[in-house]
Design an enzyme around this catalytic site. Structure first.
Site, PDB file in Angstrom:
ATOM      1  N   LYS A  58       8.346   1.995   0.264  1.00  0.00           N
ATOM      2  CA  LYS A  58       8.947   1.261  -0.846  1.00  0.00           C
ATOM      3  C   LYS A  58      10.073   2.074  -1.506  1.00  0.00           C
ATOM      4  O   LYS A  58      11.169   1.573  -1.734  1.00  0.00           O
ATOM      5  CB  LYS A  58       7.859   0.906  -1.872  1.00  0.00           C
ATOM      6  N   LYS A  91      -5.753  -8.936   7.780  1.00  0.00           N
ATOM      7  CA  LYS A  91      -7.077  -9.293   8.285  1.00  0.00           C
ATOM      8  C   LYS A  91      -7.031  -9.642   9.773  1.00  0.00           C
ATOM      9  O   LYS A  91      -7.897  -9.229  10.560  1.00  0.00           O
ATOM     10  CB  LYS A  91      -7.640 -10.470   7.481  1.00  0.00           C
ATOM     11  N   SER A 121     -13.064 -13.979  -0.555  1.00  0.00           N
ATOM     12  CA  SER A 121     -12.734 -14.345   0.826  1.00  0.00           C
ATOM     13  C   SER A 121     -13.894 -14.166   1.791  1.00  0.00           C
ATOM     14  O   SER A 121     -13.814 -14.601   2.940  1.00  0.00           O
ATOM     15  CB  SER A 121     -11.522 -13.525   1.306  1.00  0.00           C
ATOM     16  N   PRO A 146       0.829  -1.204   0.000  1.00  0.00           N
ATOM     17  CA  PRO A 146       0.000   0.000   0.000  1.00  0.00           C
ATOM     18  C   PRO A 146       0.864   1.255   0.000  1.00  0.00           C
ATOM     19  O   PRO A 146       2.055   1.215   0.315  1.00  0.00           O
ATOM     20  CB  PRO A 146      -0.805  -0.127   1.303  1.00  0.00           C
TER      21      PRO A 146
END
Length: 797
Positions: A375, A735, A692, A370
């Site tokens: 990065k 999650k 999912s 994200p």
């Protein structure tokens, strides 16, 4: 604005002339006069004119072309425009990269300009169309015959008029069209063309055009005679050139070399010092020999000179020495970034292999995660750890293949691609090269840049990367390429196959807390001129800041909010209100306003028909409540909450599974005959998709149809099949962290995702109970405990 080609015209049928006065947008021109019934190209540069074009195209309107008395855009004032112009329409439009708008316009009829209606954002005037009625007679026929004959003679002598005009002129039968086509083709001044435009009488116009054609023929015949004389003089010039070359050689022998010779010798010395490989040196030497033979006044001289400058300045053999001290490299990576152990481990492995095999090819890494997870800054830290130079190229929105491979030298203003430009800027042939936003590359009629990157990012090919401008291979195998992306799916599979993907899934709340105190707060204190004695913040305040003022997987918004706190505190200190500030949770609203985000919490009182799912978003994980309502009906299934196709299919699969196993699930078999089911996922403004949520959808449906609530404090994720299997899903770490934040105590997940639990921090794993399941009946037994007996258990017993 300029005309692309004065002779690129076509005649069209005579349009109808309106009888009533009109209000038209007026486009001033500095160097062209448009005649009615003529199609010609036009380039528009000024902002006001471009706004006019946009408005005309949007409303499909007619506009007016009026020439200015002066030759510059400064002469586009109302008082400097002629009073007679031509109404026109736009047939085609394109926007090249030079900032202009290229049009293909068609003249319709003459008009007379009466008064101005508006000057902004472009000129608008009240005009009246000029009728061009005439009575055919012998005099007009004679004039037309003479114009056609002399025009064809002029066409034979003229080097700038296309031969197709002759065929068109022979077929024209309307004297108005004939006069306008001939006038538009003449090589005369703008003022003379405007004078022809203002002549309304057809006979008079044909007579004037005839005079201009006669004069043009005389000029062309005289030019032909002069050309013959020039040819003789050229032979003499060639002889003079030979003699001058002999003089130049003699001057060189005498040590009196001219400036041009010194330039060539300087380039020769720089080429020899540049360390070019053999194949590149051969091409450069060939171009240098061409430069020697090319006069300085020739356009090719500067093109060749620019090419040689690029060849000389590229770091063909310049490399920086790698820092292969693993301990020092680890220390640098830890200084710049918290955690990210998987990425740091990969970099240290690369250094170790590099130490064992110095000539190894550079890896192609791809950091996926994200926004705000570090990065790009991680690439900068890798360059610092390796002791290499760092260059960054943003690929977001790049749609032209030439951006990667460069333009061929045949084009005016050609340059190498951005890969070679960045290598030149780095000054070494082994930098750390960040290709940012590789998932946002586009493609259009100019090519597919992602295809051009296939060679760049392939260690088996990039040892001889061919840029169209250089036209020789450049070795990119020593470069350490690192690409970044927010999502992996948009990257084309052939390109993805060439890269080693390392995921940066985001940070937990504890990790953000550590990063805030060790990196973000010290950096913002320095940026705002504050000291640790003047500004401090409690850990609880940072936790509140993370929970209530940011919702992200990365750290950008958190750093912005810390910067806002620093600005607020800085103002109080400067105004003398306070000398030292400690920010607590209660102070946040004063500096930042009310909380912006409220996290979902686990259900305190479970109800039938509600299940808690786990979702992954670009800003991290979140919990998802799935609600099911049963009502009288005819067996319809309604889904709401901005659900995508995959999620709708999961709901349909869950319902089919329940209908097939209704007797074993404490559900009447005919429930679907006289009932409608409505599945809703709240936060309807947010699109949701993916497989999912299948397990949570099934649990919510079973709960509503059986009347048993799902176990308190339980969340679940997993894809389901009609055979009753639970398939693995992605984003488990995010999650589970979301479930932990929401106060969930137990999590059902696919058995094949058990290996992903190793990535979850130990502190989180201790607070949660995990239930890996491979079959749906296992999941239902956990979701509906023994106190809420599910008949499926009785059937197996």
């Amino acid at each position: 604005m300029t005309l692309n080609n004065d002779n690129d015209i076509q005649a069209v049928n005579t349009p109808e002339t309106p009888q009533e006065p009109l209000v038209l947008p007026i486009l001033p021109t500095s160097d062209i006069v448009l005649f009615p019934r003529i199609i010609m190209p036009l380039a528009v540069w000024e902002d006001s004119s471009q706004k006019l074009v946009d408005e005309v195209l949007l409303q499909d309107k007619i506009f007016g072309i009026v020439a200015s008395r002066e030759e510059t855009p400064a002469g586009f004032g109302p008082d400097n425009l002629y009073r007679v112009g031509t109404a026109a329409i736009i047939l085609k439009m394109r926007k090249p990269e030079d900032g202009s708008i290229r049009l293909l316009i068609q003249g319709l009829y003459r008009f007379r300009l009466h008064d101005w209606v508006a000057y902004e954002p472009y000129f608008t005037a009240r005009v009246s169309a000029i009728a061009e009625d005439f009575e055919p007679d012998l005099e007009i026929e004679a004039l037309m015959s003479n114009v056609k004959g002399l025009f064809l003679k002029m066409l034979e002598l003229s080097p700038y008029l296309p031969a197709e005009l002759g065929t068109m002129m022979r077929e024209l039968g309307d004297p108005r069209v004939l006069a306008d086509v001939a006038a538009g083709s003449l090589n005369i001044s703008k003022a003379e063309k405007q004078a022809l435009l203002e002549i309304i009488d057809v006979k008079e116009r044909l007579t004037k055009v005839l005079g201009h054609i006669n004069r043009e023929i005389e000029i062309l015949e005289l030019g032909k005679k002069i050309q013959s004389q020039v040819k003789t003089e050229m032979e003499k010039a060639q002889k003079d050139y030979y003699l001058r070359e002999q003089i130049r050689v003699l001057e060189k022998e005498l040590g009196q070399a001219d400036e041009r010779t010194r330039e060539v010798e300087e380039l020769q010395m720089r080429l020899e010092d540049a360390g070019l490989p053999e194949h590149a040196m051969k091409e450069a030497q060939r171009e240098l020999d061409r430069l020697k033979r090319t006069p300085p006044t020739s356009p090719d001289h500067q093109v060749i000179r620019n090419y040689l400058e690029w060849m000389i300045e590229l770091p063909w053999s310049v490399s920086t020495e790698d820092n292969l001290d693993l301990k020092q490299a680890r220390q640098i990576l830890d200084e710049d970034h918290f955690d990210l152990e998987k990425v740091k481990k990969r970099i240290l492995e690369y250094l170790a292999v590099r130490k064992l095999k110095p000539d190894m090819k550079g890896p192609i890494l791809c950091f996926v995660g994200p926004p705000g997870t570090g990065k790009t800054s991680l690439g900068r830290s890798i360059a610092r750890a390796l002791g290499r130079r760092f260059v960054r190229l943003s690929l977001g929105g790049v749609r032209d293949e030439a951006e990667i491979r460069g333009h061929r030298r045949t084009y005016v203003g050609a340059l190498p691609g951005r890969i070679i430009q960045s290598i030149r800027r780095a000054g070494s042939n082994n930098p750390v090269f960040i290709l940012d936003e590789v998932d946002k590359i586009g493609a259009d009629f100019r090519g597919d840049p992602s295809s051009a990157l296939l060679e760049v990012l392939d260690p088996e090919q990039n040892f001889s990367f061919s840029d169209h401008y250089l036209d020789v291979g450049f070795d990119l195998s020593k470069v350490m390429f690192i690409t970044t992306a927010n999502l992996l799916d948009p990257i084309p599979p052939p390109l993805r196959d060439r890269m080693e993907v390392l995921e940066l899934p985001g940070y937990t709340e504890e990790e953000k807390l550590e990063i805030a105190f060790n990196y973000l707060i010290p950096r913002q204190l320095e940026a705002h001129g504050l000291t640790a004695e003047q500004f401090s913040i409690t850990p609880d305040a940072v936790r509140r800041l993370i929970a209530s003022y940011t919702r992200e997987a990365g750290l950008r918004n958190l750093e912005r909010e810390i910067a806002s706190l620093c600005r607020g505190v800085g103002r109080e200190i400067v105004e003398g209100i306070k000398t030292k500030v400690e920010v607590t949770p209660g102070d946040l609203a004063m500096y930042l306003g009310p909380p912006r985000f409220f996290r979902e919490a686990a259900l305190e009182r479970p109800e039938p028909g509600v299940a808690t799912g786990l979702a992954w978003t670009p800003t991290g994980g979140d919990i998802l409540f799935i609600e099911v309502l049963r009502m009288p009906g005819k067996g319809d299934l309604k889904l709401t909450g901005q659900l995508g196709d995959v999620m709708k299919e999961s709901a349909a699969a869950a319902l089919s599974y329940i209908r097939a196993r209704a007797p074993f699930l404490d559900i009447e078999e005919d429930f679907f005959e006289n009932s409608d089911l409505h599945i809703h996922v709240p936060a309807g403004a947010i699109p949701k998709d993916g497989p999912s949520a299948g397990l949570a959808l099934l649990a919510a449906l079973v709960s509503r149809l059986s009347g048993h609530p799902v176990k308190k404090g339980l969340a679940m994720t997993g894809e389901i099949t009609l055979r009753g299997d639970v398939l693995p899903v992605g984003g488990i770490k995010n999650k589970v962290l979301a479930a932990h934040r929401a106060g969930i105590r137990e999590v059902i997940l696919p058995a094949q995702n058990s290996v992903d639990l190793e990535e979850i921090p130990e502190s989180v794993r201790k607070d949660l109970t995990f239930h890996p399941v491979a079959r749906l009946d296992e999941a239902l037994e956990i979701a509906f405990p023994h106190g809420q007996e599910v008949p499926a258990r009785q059937a197996r017993a």
